[in-house]
Design a protein around this motif. Structure first.
Motif, short mmCIF file in Angstrom:
data_model
loop_
_atom_site.label_atom_id
_atom_site.label_comp_id
_atom_site.label_asym_id
_atom_site.label_seq_id
_atom_site.Cartn_x
_atom_site.Cartn_y
_atom_site.Cartn_z
N TRP A 1 -5.77 29.38 14.35
CA TRP A 1 -6.11 28.51 15.97
C TRP A 1 -6.17 26.35 14.96
O TRP A 1 -6.75 26.10 16.24
CB TRP A 1 -6.46 28.69 16.92
N LYS A 2 -7.36 26.80 14.14
CA LYS A 2 -7.81 26.11 13.63
C LYS A 2 -7.24 24.25 13.91
O LYS A 2 -8.10 23.79 14.16
CB LYS A 2 -8.28 25.79 12.37
N ASP A 3 -6.02 23.81 13.58
CA ASP A 3 -6.17 23.03 14.28
C ASP A 3 -5.65 22.00 15.21
O ASP A 3 -5.57 20.99 15.79
CB ASP A 3 -4.36 22.65 13.84
N LYS A 4 -6.07 23.33 16.36
CA LYS A 4 -6.37 23.44 18.04
C LYS A 4 -7.71 23.56 18.52
O LYS A 4 -8.14 22.58 19.56
CB LYS A 4 -5.52 23.88 18.87
N LEU A 5 -8.87 23.08 17.51
CA LEU A 5 -10.29 23.36 17.81
C LEU A 5 -10.53 22.30 17.62
O LEU A 5 -10.75 21.95 16.45
CB LEU A 5 -10.35 24.96 17.38
N GLU A 6 -11.56 21.48 18.68
CA GLU A 6 -12.40 20.87 19.02
C GLU A 6 -13.69 21.31 17.70
O GLU A 6 -14.91 22.86 18.27
CB GLU A 6 -12.94 20.22 19.96
N ASP A 7 -13.95 20.16 16.76
CA ASP A 7 -15.86 21.12 16.35
C ASP A 7 -17.09 20.36 17.58
O ASP A 7 -16.87 19.92 17.58
CB ASP A 7 -15.55 19.63 14.97
N LEU A 8 -17.45 22.40 17.41
CA LEU A 8 -18.54 21.99 18.05
C LEU A 8 -20.32 22.53 17.43
O LEU A 8 -20.93 22.50 18.30
CB LEU A 8 -18.08 23.34 19.14
N SER A 9 -20.00 21.81 16.09
CA SER A 9 -20.99 21.65 15.28
C SER A 9 -22.23 21.33 15.99
O SER A 9 -23.91 21.09 16.09
CB SER A 9 -20.87 21.68 13.76
N GLY A 10 -22.28 19.77 16.19
CA GLY A 10 -23.25 18.89 17.06
C GLY A 10 -23.48 19.94 18.65
O GLY A 10 -24.51 18.91 18.75
N GLU A 11 -23.23 21.10 19.02
CA GLU A 11 -23.67 21.41 20.66
C GLU A 11 -25.03 22.19 20.11
O GLU A 11 -25.60 22.45 19.55
CB GLU A 11 -22.95 22.31 20.84
N PRO A 12 -25.74 21.20 21.17
CA PRO A 12 -27.09 21.84 21.91
C PRO A 12 -27.46 22.89 21.59
O PRO A 12 -28.34 23.43 20.68
CB PRO A 12 -27.44 21.62 22.98
N TRP A 13 -26.21 24.15 22.47
CA TRP A 13 -26.96 26.06 21.42
C TRP A 13 -26.29 26.16 20.24
O TRP A 13 -27.05 27.32 20.15
CB TRP A 13 -25.52 26.47 23.12
N ILE A 14 -26.17 25.68 19.27
CA ILE A 14 -25.82 26.70 18.19
C ILE A 14 -27.56 26.92 18.17
O ILE A 14 -27.02 27.91 17.05
CB ILE A 14 -25.26 25.14 17.53
N LYS A 15 -28.41 25.99 17.36
CA LYS A 15 -29.99 26.33 16.98
C LYS A 15 -30.11 27.45 18.35
O LYS A 15 -31.22 28.40 17.30
CB LYS A 15 -30.70 25.42 17.50
N ASP A 16 -29.19 28.00 19.50
CA ASP A 16 -30.46 29.02 20.04
C ASP A 16 -29.48 30.56 19.77
O ASP A 16 -29.88 31.69 20.17
CB ASP A 16 -30.29 28.66 21.28
N PHE B 1 -21.56 38.76 34.94
CA PHE B 1 -20.97 39.14 33.56
C PHE B 1 -21.56 40.98 33.22
O PHE B 1 -20.62 40.92 32.10
CB PHE B 1 -21.33 38.28 32.74
N LYS B 2 -22.91 40.80 33.33
CA LYS B 2 -23.24 42.19 32.45
C LYS B 2 -23.01 42.22 30.79
O LYS B 2 -22.84 42.72 30.15
CB LYS B 2 -22.61 43.52 32.99
N TYR B 3 -23.63 40.48 30.29
CA TYR B 3 -22.90 40.61 29.03
C TYR B 3 -24.36 40.57 28.21
O TYR B 3 -25.85 40.26 28.86
CB TYR B 3 -22.85 39.16 28.79
N VAL B 4 -24.81 41.19 27.12
CA VAL B 4 -25.49 41.05 26.00
C VAL B 4 -25.37 40.08 25.65
O VAL B 4 -24.73 39.85 25.05
CB VAL B 4 -24.77 42.42 25.71
N PRO B 5 -26.03 38.65 25.49
CA PRO B 5 -26.07 37.71 25.10
C PRO B 5 -26.17 37.84 23.84
O PRO B 5 -26.98 38.48 22.35
CB PRO B 5 -27.39 37.46 25.74
N ALA B 6 -25.65 36.27 23.41
CA ALA B 6 -25.40 36.30 22.18
C ALA B 6 -26.74 34.93 21.00
O ALA B 6 -26.42 34.78 20.62
CB ALA B 6 -23.81 35.45 21.56
N PHE B 7 -27.30 34.58 22.31
CA PHE B 7 -28.51 33.59 22.02
C PHE B 7 -29.78 34.19 22.57
O PHE B 7 -30.04 35.03 23.17
CB PHE B 7 -28.17 32.84 23.21
N LYS B 8 -30.71 33.72 22.03
CA LYS B 8 -31.95 34.95 21.36
C LYS B 8 -32.94 33.69 23.34
O LYS B 8 -33.94 33.86 23.43
CB LYS B 8 -32.89 33.72 19.99
N THR B 9 -32.69 32.64 23.51
CA THR B 9 -32.87 31.87 24.30
C THR B 9 -32.40 32.66 25.88
O THR B 9 -32.89 32.73 26.76
CB THR B 9 -32.54 30.30 24.97
#
Length: 434
Positions: free
Chosen positions: A115-130, A356-364
């Protein structure tokens, strides 16, 4: 139990699967991160396949709209599979018809490449570092991040501790023989041992087959050998052991497993009609709606005496949120702002763990065991102890998982032999590999 610095690199995902994500961002995030969605009225279309979070996602988007009145959401949920497997065809159809969603989900690795050709680059989003180490890897291509990890999920055999106690089972089974002994005790106590829903291909083709793939001496090398035409599934001992496990669940499971769907499978387990279910912590919200006081555990899906996967369960990032790069700019900005708000605002973080009862993927994002439920707490425990294995099925060539699932359904239905099953696996891989 607090989840603050979840040691993924040490235990959740194996080094053979994961690589350090190359992208990071110096942008700051916080509780008031929302801001990119201001302006003209915008409708953000979300397409997702996790039926068990449909209500929770609607409530969360409603909360975002309260804080950002110019943004509303149109959510379409398609699929009966826990990982949205059944929605894949519907998503492709939406893109083919020109009715593309602004936000949708992607399983990563091979699916990300597809799906790469349909996906927005999110590399600059604030949550990346978290994000926890390695959780961005499924959606990282050539150093760019194309998806936000939803959460961490794990599965094995979830079991009802009360029913185990009633049947006199004192030790959690770790081998196939021990599992059969437990099944016999449950049956003798008038309890159906397994709630099986093999009407869902993904239960077999994704989660089931992940066990023998993970049990290979070097899973990545084994997959590579299949791609190169040098590897064989026929005669492979780990796959033969998986079939024995499958046979055991059929022998001691509910009748009509091929006509039992996901919802029925989970309901049968939630109501105490069966003691064991092959599912993961994603079913917690559904269980809570039916029977919120279940005392639950999670045990491994054993291959013979256990081998290299003894005592381990499968844990990984199940899916990531992605943004369509062809969406109107206003829609894209609102979509990205919502995703950032979801993992940085107090309301978003609270909802992810409590609703959601999610085990989070973010350390924050902190999570108490009471918030993520007993299944989530079990996933966390296995992860902290390093007793996990990754999801190899996410690396299969496009279309293989579905055909594997269909072939396994034929086996369950008695239409093919074990030998014919393995031959069909090999022909499917050869047909669909790139």
């Amino acid at each position: 139990m607090k989840l603050k610095k979840f040691p993924l690199a040490a235990g959740v995902l194996s080094a053979s699967l994961l690589f350090t994500a190359a992208c990071s961002s110096d942008s700051s995030s916080g509780d008031n991160a929302s801001g990119g969605a201001k302006g003209d009225q915008v409708v953000v279309d979300i397409f997702q396949g996790k039926v068990e979070i449909a209500d929770q996602l609607k409530a969360l988007t409603d909360q975002y709209t309260k804080e950002n009145p110019n943004v509303t959401f149109n959510i379409e949920t398609v699929g009966g599979g826990a990982d949205g497997a059944d929605g894949a065809a519907a998503l492709k159809a939406k893109f083919a018809s020109g009715n593309e969603p602004d936000i949708f989900s992607n399983g990563g690795y091979q699916e990300a490449v597809t799906w790469k050709d349909k996906l927005e680059d999110l590399s600059g989003e604030p949550w990346i570092k978290d994000a926890f180490d390695n959780t961005l890897d499924p959606m990282t291509i050539d150093g760019k991040v194309y998806g936000q990890p939803m959460n961490l999920e794990g599965y094995g055999f979830a079991y009802n501790k009360e029913l185990f106690k009633k049947a006199g089972i004192k030790e959690v089974p770790q081998t196939l023989d021990e599992l059969e002994a437990a099944a016999k005790k449950l049956k003798a106590a008038g309890i159906t041992p397994f709630s099986i829903g093999y009407g869902e291909w993904w239960v077999l083709g994704n989660h089931g087959l992940n066990i023998p793939f993970s049990a290979q001496e070097d899973p990545d090398a084994f997959i590579k050998s299949l791609n190169e035409g040098t590897g064989k599934i026929s005669g492979n001992q780990q796959f033969k052991e998986y079939v024995k496990l499958l046979d055991l669940t059929i022998k001691y499971g509910n009748k009509n497993s091929l006509t039992t769907d996901y919802n029925t499978q989970v309901t049968n387990f939630a109501t105490g009609e069966a003691a064991i279910i092959q599912q993961g912590n994603w079913i917690q919200p559904m269980l809570d709606k039916i029977n919120p006081n279940l005392d639950l555990g999670v045990m491994p899906m054993p291959l013979g005496d256990g081998g290299s996967v003894k005592g381990k369960i499968s844990v990984d990032v199940p899916s990531s949120w992605v943004v369509h790069n062809g969406a109107p700019e206003a829609d894209k900005e609102a979509a990205k702002d919502f995703l950032n708000w979801m993992v940085t605002s107090e309301e978003g973080k609270r909802a992810l763990v409590e609703e959601f009862k999610y085990v989070p993927a973010f350390k924050t994002i902190e999570a108490d065991a009471k918030d993520i439920g007993p299944l989530g707490a079990e996933i966390l425990k296995y992860s902290e102890e390093g007793k996990t294995m990754p999801w190899q099925f996410m690396k299969f060539p496009d279309g293989v998982k579905e055909e594997f699932g269909a072939s396994l359904q034929e086996y369950v239905g008695g239409q093919v032999t074990e030998e014919e099953l393995f031959k069909s696996f090999e022909s499917t891989w050869d047909k669909l590999k790139k």
